[in-house]
Design a protein around this motif. Structure first.
Motif, PDB file in Angstrom:
ATOM      1  N   THR A  45      44.598  34.763  32.112  1.00 32.75           N
ATOM      2  CA  THR A  45      43.263  34.710  32.739  1.00 32.75           C
ATOM      3  C   THR A  45      43.268  35.218  34.179  1.00 32.75           C
ATOM      4  O   THR A  45      42.247  35.138  34.852  1.00 32.75           O
ATOM      5  CB  THR A  45      42.741  33.258  32.761  1.00 32.75           C
ATOM      6  N   ARG A  46      44.418  35.678  34.655  1.00 36.04           N
ATOM      7  CA  ARG A  46      44.570  36.033  36.067  1.00 36.04           C
ATOM      8  C   ARG A  46      44.354  34.823  36.976  1.00 36.04           C
ATOM      9  O   ARG A  46      43.947  34.958  38.124  1.00 36.04           O
ATOM     10  CB  ARG A  46      43.612  37.173  36.459  1.00 36.04           C
ATOM     11  N   THR A  54      30.469  38.091  42.762  1.00 32.57           N
ATOM     12  CA  THR A  54      30.244  36.649  42.858  1.00 32.57           C
ATOM     13  C   THR A  54      28.973  36.267  42.130  1.00 32.57           C
ATOM     14  O   THR A  54      27.941  36.934  42.275  1.00 32.57           O
ATOM     15  CB  THR A  54      30.131  36.214  44.334  1.00 32.57           C
ATOM     16  N   SER A 108      35.388  29.042  39.930  1.00 30.29           N
ATOM     17  CA  SER A 108      36.521  29.899  39.578  1.00 30.29           C
ATOM     18  C   SER A 108      37.697  29.088  39.046  1.00 30.29           C
ATOM     19  O   SER A 108      38.452  29.557  38.183  1.00 30.29           O
ATOM     20  CB  SER A 108      36.956  30.716  40.798  1.00 30.29           C
ATOM     21  N   THR A 136      37.117  28.249  35.426  1.00 31.65           N
ATOM     22  CA  THR A 136      37.021  29.467  34.616  1.00 31.65           C
ATOM     23  C   THR A 136      38.374  30.104  34.358  1.00 31.65           C
ATOM     24  O   THR A 136      38.639  30.602  33.262  1.00 31.65           O
ATOM     25  CB  THR A 136      36.094  30.486  35.303  1.00 31.65           C
ATOM     26  N   PHE A 137      39.256  30.076  35.369  1.00 34.27           N
ATOM     27  CA  PHE A 137      40.499  30.836  35.269  1.00 34.27           C
ATOM     28  C   PHE A 137      41.778  29.995  35.277  1.00 34.27           C
ATOM     29  O   PHE A 137      42.811  30.453  34.808  1.00 34.27           O
ATOM     30  CB  PHE A 137      40.583  31.846  36.426  1.00 34.27           C
ATOM     31  N   VAL A 145      31.593  31.615  40.997  1.00 35.03           N
ATOM     32  CA  VAL A 145      32.724  32.240  40.313  1.00 35.03           C
ATOM     33  C   VAL A 145      32.891  33.642  40.874  1.00 35.03           C
ATOM     34  O   VAL A 145      31.920  34.406  40.952  1.00 35.03           O
ATOM     35  CB  VAL A 145      32.508  32.311  38.787  1.00 35.03           C
ATOM     36  N   ASN A 146      34.109  33.969  41.263  1.00 33.79           N
ATOM     37  CA  ASN A 146      34.423  35.318  41.726  1.00 33.79           C
ATOM     38  C   ASN A 146      35.181  36.062  40.640  1.00 33.79           C
ATOM     39  O   ASN A 146      36.205  35.585  40.155  1.00 33.79           O
ATOM     40  CB  ASN A 146      35.273  35.267  42.999  1.00 33.79           C
ATOM     41  N   ARG A 147      34.668  37.203  40.257  1.00 36.15           N
ATOM     42  CA  ARG A 147      35.330  38.066  39.283  1.00 36.15           C
ATOM     43  C   ARG A 147      35.586  39.428  39.905  1.00 36.15           C
ATOM     44  O   ARG A 147      34.807  39.887  40.744  1.00 36.15           O
ATOM     45  CB  ARG A 147      34.476  38.254  38.023  1.00 36.15           C
ATOM     46  N   THR A 148      36.662  40.070  39.481  1.00 30.91           N
ATOM     47  CA  THR A 148      36.957  41.419  39.945  1.00 30.91           C
ATOM     48  C   THR A 148      36.529  42.412  38.883  1.00 30.91           C
ATOM     49  O   THR A 148      36.967  42.344  37.728  1.00 30.91           O
ATOM     50  CB  THR A 148      38.456  41.591  40.240  1.00 30.91           C
ATOM     51  N   SER A 149      35.640  43.328  39.250  1.00 31.89           N
ATOM     52  CA  SER A 149      35.139  44.345  38.328  1.00 31.89           C
ATOM     53  C   SER A 149      35.275  45.717  38.985  1.00 31.89           C
ATOM     54  O   SER A 149      34.661  45.975  40.034  1.00 31.89           O
ATOM     55  CB  SER A 149      33.669  44.071  37.975  1.00 31.89           C
TER      56      SER A 149
END
Length: 481
Positions: free
Chosen positions: A167-168, A313, A404, A407-408, A303-307
């Motif tokens: 999940t990183r 965010t 986050s 989630t991860f 939640v912070n996601r990298t795209s």
């Protein structure tokens, strides 16, 4: 005469091929199934759901740093370090430990001569398990730890969970299982700071093999992920949850009848029938009738996601909305105690101000927020607690209440709900946790924020906040009162 036999020969070949293919498919299926159960699974010492014990004793354990002056209570809770030594004293066959950090021996002994003593003693006790014929199993995050190498040299079986491959995220779970009978679950890692510099809270449950068996199945799930970068498509039967929010374990805790179950996160790590952490928190909030007291390291519903190399965010509403529903629609009193430290995100204050504003001009509505602030606090000395207590239940977990994290990151939660007390009523675990919360809430370290300063900042966008001087570390922005 040769003609008919020659015509039937190809049909016979086709039948043989079809039968062979079916046999091969069946063999592969059987191999996968038995691989899942026998290779991934682990011996459960003959303990089953039918013969395990539900007559249990539960104790609240805490670490209170020596330089933290909290009001002395009539009910004193077991010191965390003493609790771990008690568990090791009881051990006869096995000790299973999950911890993301292994740093019981500080690198700078001269700087921390006394505060590191409890961590060093615990490490020596773990090393001595070999001489007692006790098997030590450890599941940890993917870390280069000299302590784990030393334990492995003393016959400890050490395995690693590479969360970044799944999940990183990271492994945040921290719990013990001793002889499949006694368990610990709480905020403390295997870090010397957890026994000296940090404020920690957890529970130890003794002679409770039903709960220990289910927690062992969480351990077995981590155990099977060693050297893997994927979740197997076929679940082992020995990692399937025994209890969940709809089928909780009925047990006796001290002089109290109660129900209990374990939850896990992230969702990818929820084996069959296992309740998600966020669903467990929802259930506890929804069942509260009078009050909800929450003590966490951080509170941030984002939640912070990298795209494509860019951090995106988004608002993570799961817990925030559940609290709003309890306050506005059901009139439940909420108190939120958040640790204040240099990593506190500035937007935390925006969100808690929004929560507090719910009760403007509303009767029978109460949301209070305080920050647990210690002078010159840093990452060593902080309120590391992560729990919630209500008038009828308690949740003890491993995550800060940050979107986050759920989630991860891998974590475990324990939910206990009191059903009814026995005739000789004693102090319940809920009352113990509530007393610990109220002690902290009314202490000199629990501080409200000055409303005027928050009002000036609360309408700034996330982009504006992250570009501000305050976000880079200026504590003037928060100004605890």
């Amino acid at each position: 005469m040769a003609g008919p036999a020659t015509q039937e020969h190809p049909k016979s070949q086709q039948k043989c091929i079809a039968i062979f293919a079916l046999v091969c498919c069946f063999a592969v299926l059987v191999a996968l199934t038995f691989s899942a159960v026998d290779v991934w699974g682990d011996d459960e010492d003959g303990i089953t759901e039918e013969n395990c014990s539900t007559d249990c004793r539960i104790v609240l354990v805490e670490n209170i740093p020596d330089d933290l002056h909290l009001h002395a209570e009539s009910r004193s809770h077991l010191p965390l370090s003493v609790g771990f030594h008690n568990l090791l004293e009881l051990a006869k066959h096995s000790v299973e430990v999950v911890s993301p950090v292994w740093d019981l021996n500080p690198w700078d002994v001269e700087t921390w001569p006394n505060t590191a003593e409890q961590g060093q003693l615990l490490f020596q006790r773990l090393l001595s398990l070999k001489s007692r014929g006790i098997k030590l199993k450890i599941a940890s995050s993917l870390t280069n730890s000299a302590e784990l190498r030393t334990l492995a040299d003393h016959d400890a079986d050490v395995r690693f969970v590479n969360m970044s491959a799944f999940t990183r995220g990271g492994l945040f779970s921290s719990f013990w299982i001793v002889d499949r009978k006694h368990v610990y679950i709480g905020s403390a890692d295997m870090d010397w700071r957890a026994f000296s510099k940090r404020k920690e809270l957890g529970v130890m449950v003794f002679n409770c093999s039903c709960l220990a068996l289910d927690l062992h199945r969480v351990f077995a799930f981590y155990w099977q992920l060693h050297h893997r970068d994927y979740i197997p498509s076929i679940w082992s039967k020995r990692v399937t949850a025994l209890y969940n929010k709809n089928n909780a374990l009925e047990l006796q805790l001290n002089a109290t009848w109660a129900t209990a179950y374990l939850s896990t996160s992230p969702e990818l790590f929820c084996s069959k029938y296992r309740t998600r952490d966020i669903d467990a928190i929802h259930r506890v909030i929804q069942s509260a009738e009078k009050f909800i007291y929450i003590s966490v390291t951080d509170y941030l519903p984002l939640v912070n996601r990298t795209s494509n190399g860019t951090i995106v965010t988004r608002y993570w509403s799961s817990i925030d909305e559940a609290i709003r529903d309890a306050v506005v629609l059901r009139g439940v009193r909420v108190r939120l105690l958040i640790n204040f430290w240099k990593q506190t995100h500035p937007l935390t204050f925006n969100f808690v101000t929004s929560l507090k504003s719910l009760c403007t001009h509303l009767r029978n509505c109460s949301v209070e927020v305080r920050f647990f602030s210690i002078k010159d606090q840093n990452e060593h000395g902080l309120n590391h607690n992560k729990y919630m207590v209500t008038d009828n239940a308690v949740y003890i977990g491993h995550h800060a209440w940050v979107g986050s994290d759920f989630t991860f990151n891998a974590g475990v939660g324990l939910v206990i709900k009191i059903t009814h007390a026995l005739k000789e009523k004693g102090v319940t675990i809920l009352e113990d946790v509530q007393a610990a919360f109220e002690r902290d809430w009314w202490s000199r370290y629990a501080k409200s924020l000055k409303g005027s300063k928050i009002q000036e900042e609360k309408y700034r966008s996330p982009q504006q906040v992250e570009k501000s001087d305050e976000y880079r570390g200026r504590k003037e922005w928060y100004k605890p009162s």
